[in-house]
Scaffold this motif. Structure first.
Motif, PDB file in Angstrom:
ATOM      1  N   ALA A 102       0.817  -1.209   0.000  1.00 20.81           N
ATOM      2  CA  ALA A 102       0.000   0.000   0.000  1.00 20.81           C
ATOM      3  C   ALA A 102       0.849   1.256   0.000  1.00 20.81           C
ATOM      4  N   ALA A 103       2.036   1.192   0.639  1.00 19.85           N
ATOM      5  CA  ALA A 103       2.905   2.367   0.722  1.00 19.85           C
ATOM      6  C   ALA A 103       3.401   2.792  -0.651  1.00 19.85           C
ATOM      7  N   CYS A 104       3.513   1.868  -1.605  1.00 18.60           N
ATOM      8  CA  CYS A 104       4.006   2.186  -2.945  1.00 18.60           C
ATOM      9  C   CYS A 104       2.898   2.200  -3.986  1.00 18.60           C
ATOM     10  N   SER A 105       1.674   2.004  -3.549  1.00 21.11           N
ATOM     11  CA  SER A 105       0.574   1.950  -4.508  1.00 21.11           C
ATOM     12  C   SER A 105       0.150   3.352  -4.925  1.00 21.11           C
ATOM     13  N   GLU A 106      -0.041   3.552  -6.239  1.00 22.93           N
ATOM     14  CA  GLU A 106      -0.577   4.819  -6.724  1.00 22.93           C
ATOM     15  C   GLU A 106      -2.074   4.917  -6.472  1.00 22.93           C
ATOM     16  N   ARG A 107      -2.707   3.804  -6.231  1.00 23.05           N
ATOM     17  CA  ARG A 107      -4.154   3.776  -5.972  1.00 23.05           C
ATOM     18  C   ARG A 107      -4.421   2.957  -4.706  1.00 23.05           C
ATOM     19  N   PRO A 108      -4.062   3.481  -3.542  1.00 19.70           N
ATOM     20  CA  PRO A 108      -4.265   2.706  -2.311  1.00 19.70           C
ATOM     21  C   PRO A 108      -5.727   2.403  -2.017  1.00 19.70           C
ATOM     22  N   LEU A 109      -6.634   3.314  -2.423  1.00 15.55           N
ATOM     23  CA  LEU A 109      -8.055   3.049  -2.195  1.00 15.55           C
ATOM     24  C   LEU A 109      -8.540   1.904  -3.085  1.00 15.55           C
ATOM     25  N   LEU A 110      -8.018   1.836  -4.307  1.00 13.37           N
ATOM     26  CA  LEU A 110      -8.339   0.716  -5.183  1.00 13.37           C
ATOM     27  C   LEU A 110      -7.825  -0.595  -4.571  1.00 13.37           C
ATOM     28  N   LEU A 111      -6.616  -0.556  -4.024  1.00 13.31           N
ATOM     29  CA  LEU A 111      -6.074  -1.739  -3.358  1.00 13.31           C
ATOM     30  C   LEU A 111      -6.956  -2.150  -2.186  1.00 13.31           C
ATOM     31  N   TYR A 112      -7.409  -1.161  -1.411  1.00 14.27           N
ATOM     32  CA  TYR A 112      -8.306  -1.458  -0.297  1.00 14.27           C
ATOM     33  C   TYR A 112      -9.577  -2.147  -0.788  1.00 14.27           C
ATOM     34  N   GLY A 113     -10.151  -1.632  -1.851  1.00  5.74           N
ATOM     35  CA  GLY A 113     -11.359  -2.236  -2.393  1.00  5.74           C
ATOM     36  C   GLY A 113     -11.121  -3.658  -2.867  1.00  5.74           C
ATOM     37  N   LEU A 114      -9.993  -3.896  -3.514  1.00  2.19           N
ATOM     38  CA  LEU A 114      -9.679  -5.242  -3.980  1.00  2.19           C
ATOM     39  C   LEU A 114      -9.479  -6.203  -2.806  1.00  2.19           C
ATOM     40  N   LEU A 115      -8.878  -5.704  -1.725  1.00  4.18           N
ATOM     41  CA  LEU A 115      -8.706  -6.552  -0.540  1.00  4.18           C
ATOM     42  C   LEU A 115     -10.054  -6.897   0.092  1.00  4.18           C
TER      43      LEU A 115
END
Length: 836
Positions: A63-76
């Motif tokens: 998440a620290a290197c993600s350009e879209r952390p909210l997208l990552l959150y949604g995918l999780l």
């Protein structure tokens, strides 16, 4: 942007609700598949928190290197939902194919198999779940929120959502829509959160990539805060350790002063989570700076340690040393009583414990991205501490140190941590005075805490044995020559005064089977019933007992009454969930005897479900019998009818037999047959003759027990036309209804009510039309009336109606042979208490 920030704060609350609901449902589903033993529950809980810890550490770096952390959150979140669906499907398959979990293997191999399967099922969704908080923290940071305060606020809302999920999964949804639909609702909430986050997180954010633990990309001023100090990691670990360790200890203490229904466990969970969310919210709103948070953290730790001990003492004092806590009568009063006990015991220390992790962030981070970068390691440490605390309290502290020393140990750990934090602050003014106050307080609390086992003794009663374990505490007491075994301070598992009645619980089933050679007993208690199963040439006896401390107490204090249970090579004692043993072992038995279990106890309702009864039928040999003993003095008419109706869905023929003639504490046996047809009266005569030769305690004329103890055919209940629900794993009516009926004071099925109920049975299915009695000679059927008159005798005697009592006894004596009259009245011995 403000709207997006508000949505980002709502999402973790919904995520917490669905996550906690899934945890509750996973624990329940796993108990049905892997068994409800303490090791199985501990393994499931350990896998859950291990997954959270791995997920927090792993996904925080991504998440620290993600350009879209909210997208990552949604995918999780979507990964959690998808994994939960797959887990549900796999658990359902295992429930329908239980032999895959250990048929033909040893106890150790079966436990390893459970652990491997549970890990494979639970780890994927929990790893995804563990990454959701670090990802949402990064999303809040990228949306322009201040790191530390947003983290604390999101954490508080997540915990508050978890409390709401506990209410929904523990109190509301299962009894309304069933557990399967409740599970799907939790999955739907996680899916909705994931889809919303994916929709909002499509736009990338340009920001510097600084993974957790990386320092090369930071300027010198930031490097100081690049990694969480060892003390911060330790305090995060301690925060999780203390919460789960105390939840285990609090659960044990409340089990001593409340009726241990599933509502008690749900109330404990809700109270703990609500207290944690209040503590996190206080820190989130306080705006404490790092310069002052150290002292706040030290005082919070010290006060938490003191509150942990003092509130337990307060509850014991409020209940007059472990008397049952009640606030009035009725369902509302019952909920109020367990809510009052939970609040008195857990609210203050829970709030203080809930402040620890947010204060760690306030003290060891600056406002900005460092708090977000640390979220993964700190949350991982917190999750590891949680599972360590739960396992340590249940399997180490309680068995070795008992309750009060375990409580003092946890409190002292918090006191030591408070002193370390206070001396770690560069501004050490007053640190020595703080340490002196903390040590003096610890000594004072140590003096105030009670000593010895958590047992309430009556007048003239003395404690002769006490065994503490992860599943409960077993006490053996003695008074006037009567030896009693109790679980968790109140539930009587058996006593020597009612030895003959307990032995009858094995003798009657063996008498009714044509040629019993293998017997399975679900529940040991004192062992008197199991010891009596070694009659009539029985070649193999398997006894399943859930709690190892019960086996130990039976062996150490009741062996002379239960002989030769612990010395005969034909006996196999299995310390495991009896339902799970039957489901995962393909061995067939001639007779299966289920002990007395009160359905309002948490977990006991699973032993009265259609699925369990069907499993028992599969484990019966041809012409086998399944016998379910019931304590009518602890069951209302409604509960009794539900159990009988449910048993009839698994067996084509069920008959009802009395276990004694007690007016106040009657027990009955439901005798279930695999086919419709009469009992073999000639075989009963042969068995009775053999019993008299091998067991001098069996009275002469035991061949007429079938008449004296027979009450009627359950077929008559269906002919009444009354609608009776069926108790299933998905809709466990008993677990939810029984505590409510008990709290409302619904009268038990005893005395006149029971005898009138039996009269209704006989009118619906008269003896001459009863398929169970077709092979009974006409002359033997008169003993049914003798049994009824004996029962009326004890009812009238209890009501002090002497003339009516003498008349009933005379009518019984007119039927019974002279040599049976005294022996028959011996059946009025007190009933053994039901198993919790």
């Amino acid at each position: 942007m403000q709207t997006v920030k508000r949505v980002l704060l709502v999402l973790p609350m919904l995520s917490g609700a669905s996550g906690l609901a899934l945890e509750v449902l996973w624990m329940r589903e796993a108990s049905l598949v892997f068994g409800s033993t303490a090791p199985a529950a501990g393994a499931t809980l350990g896998i859950f928190f291990l997954g959270l810890a791995v997920g927090s550490a792993w996904w925080a770096r991504r998440a620290a290197c993600s350009e879209r952390p909210l997208l990552l959150y949604g995918l999780l979140e979507l990964g959690t939902a998808g994994g939960a669906l797959l887990t549900l499907g796999a658990l359902e398959l295992l429930r329908h194919a239980p032999l895959a979990l250990g048929d033909g293997v040893g106890d150790a191999a079966r436990l390893v198999t459970r652990l491997v399967v549970a890990t494979a099922l639970l780890l994927p969704p929990t790893v995804c779940m563990g990454g959701t908080l670090p990802a949402i923290f990064e999303a809040l940071s990228s949306a322009g929120s201040d790191g530390s305060r947003s983290l604390r606020l999101a954490y508080a809302l997540n915990t508050l959502g978890a409390a709401a999920g506990a209410v929904a999964a523990g109190f509301v949804l299962p009894q309304e829509v069933g557990y399967r639909l409740t599970y799907l609702i939790a999955v739907a909430v996680a899916t909705t959160v994931g889809l919303v986050a994916v929709h909002l997180g499509r736009q990338p954010h340009t920001r510097r990539c600084v993974p957790a633990g990386a320092t090369d990309a930071l300027d010198p001023a930031e490097k100081e805060h690049a990694r969480p100090p060892f003390l911060a990691i330790g305090l995060a670990f301690l925060s999780g350790f203390g919460v789960l360790a105390m939840e285990v200890l609090w659960t044990r203490l409340l089990s001593l002063v409340t009726n241990n229904s599933l509502y008690v466990f749900a109330m404990i969970l809700v109270t703990v989570l609500l207290a944690l969310s209040i503590g996190a919210w206080i820190v989130a709103q306080s705006g404490a700076r790092a310069t002052s948070a150290a002292r706040q953290l030290a005082w919070t730790l010290a006060l938490a340690g003191a509150a942990i001990a003092l509130t337990s003492v307060a509850l014991v004092r409020a209940t007059h040393d472990f008397s049952t806590l009640t606030v009035g009568h009725g369902w509302g009063a019952y909920l109020l009583s367990i809510g009052t006990a939970s609040a008195l015991l857990m609210l203050v220390p829970g709030v203080l414990l809930g402040m620890v992790l947010p204060l760690v962030l306030s003290h060891y981070t600056r406002e900005g991205p460092s708090a977000v970068r640390w979220s993964g390691p700190l949350l991982a440490a917190n999750s590891l501490g949680a599972v360590t605390g739960a396992l340590a309290a249940g399997f180490v502290l309680l068995p070795l140190l008992h309750y009060w020393v375990s409580l003092l140990t946890v409190a002292l750990v918090y006191g030591v941590a408070a002193i370390l934090v206070r001396f770690s602050d560069p501004r050490r003014e007053g640190a020595v005075a703080f340490a002196v106050i903390a040590v003096a307080s610890a000594l004072t609390i140590g003096v105030l805490l009670p000593r010895g086992p958590t047992v309430r003794l009556g007048a003239g009663e003395r404690l002769i044995g006490f065994v503490e374990g992860s599943g409960g505490s077993v006490a053996v007491t003695e008074e006037g020559g009567n030896r009693v075994m109790r679980l968790n301070n109140g539930y009587v598992l058996g006593d020597t005064r009612s030895a003959e009645v307990e032995r009858l619980q094995a003798t009657l089933p063996l008498l009714l089977h044509p040629r019993p050679q293998s017997v399975f007993l679900l529940g040991m208690g004192t062992g008197l019933t199991a010891g009596s199963a070694l009659q009539l040439g029985v070649e193999r006896v398997t006894v399943s007992e859930l709690l190892p401390q019960v086996v130990r107490a039976a062996r150490d204090f009741f062996a002379s009454w239960s002989a030769p249970l612990f010395s005969d090579r034909r006996v196999r004692v299995v310390v495991d969930d009896g339902r799970h043993v039957l489901a995962t072992d393909s061995t067939r038995y001639d007779v299966i005897i289920a002990d007395l279990f009160v359905p309002w106890q948490a977990g006991a309702g699973a032993l009265y479900t259609r699925e369990h009864f069907r499993t028992a039928r599969k484990r019966l040999a041809p012409n086998g019998l399944f016998i379910q003993w019931l304590p009518l003095h602890q069951l209302s008419r409604e509960e009794f009818l539900i159990i009988v109706r449910t048993l009839r869905t698994a067996f084509p023929q069920v008959s009802i037999w009395r276990g004694n003639f007690s007016a106040a504490e009657p027990i009955v046996a439901l005798v279930a047959q695999t086919s419709v047809g009469p009992l073999d009266f000639d075989a009963i005569r042969r068995n009775a003759h053999r019993l008299r030769r091998t067991s001098p305690a069996v009275p002469g004329g035991a061949d007429v027990m079938a008449g004296l103890f027979y009450l009627g055919n359950a077929l008559g209940l269906e002919r009444s036309g009354a609608h009776v629900p069926i108790n299933t794993d998905d809709h466990p009516v008993m677990e939810h209804l029984a505590p409510r009926l008990r709290a409302e004071g619904r009268p038990p099925l005893v005395g006149r009510d029971l005898l009138r109920f039996v009269e209704q049975l006989k009118r619906a299915t008269p003896p001459h039309a009863d398929p169970v009695l077709l092979r009974f000679p006409e002359r033997e059927r008169v003993y049914e009336e003798a049994g009824a008159q004996l029962h009326w005798y004890y009812v009238f005697a209890r009501e002090q109606m002497s003339d009516s009592a003498r008349a009933s006894l005379a009518r019984a004596d007119a039927v019974l042979p002279r040599h049976l009259r005294g022996a028959a009245t011996a059946g009025a011995a007190p009933a053994p208490q039901a198993r919790p």
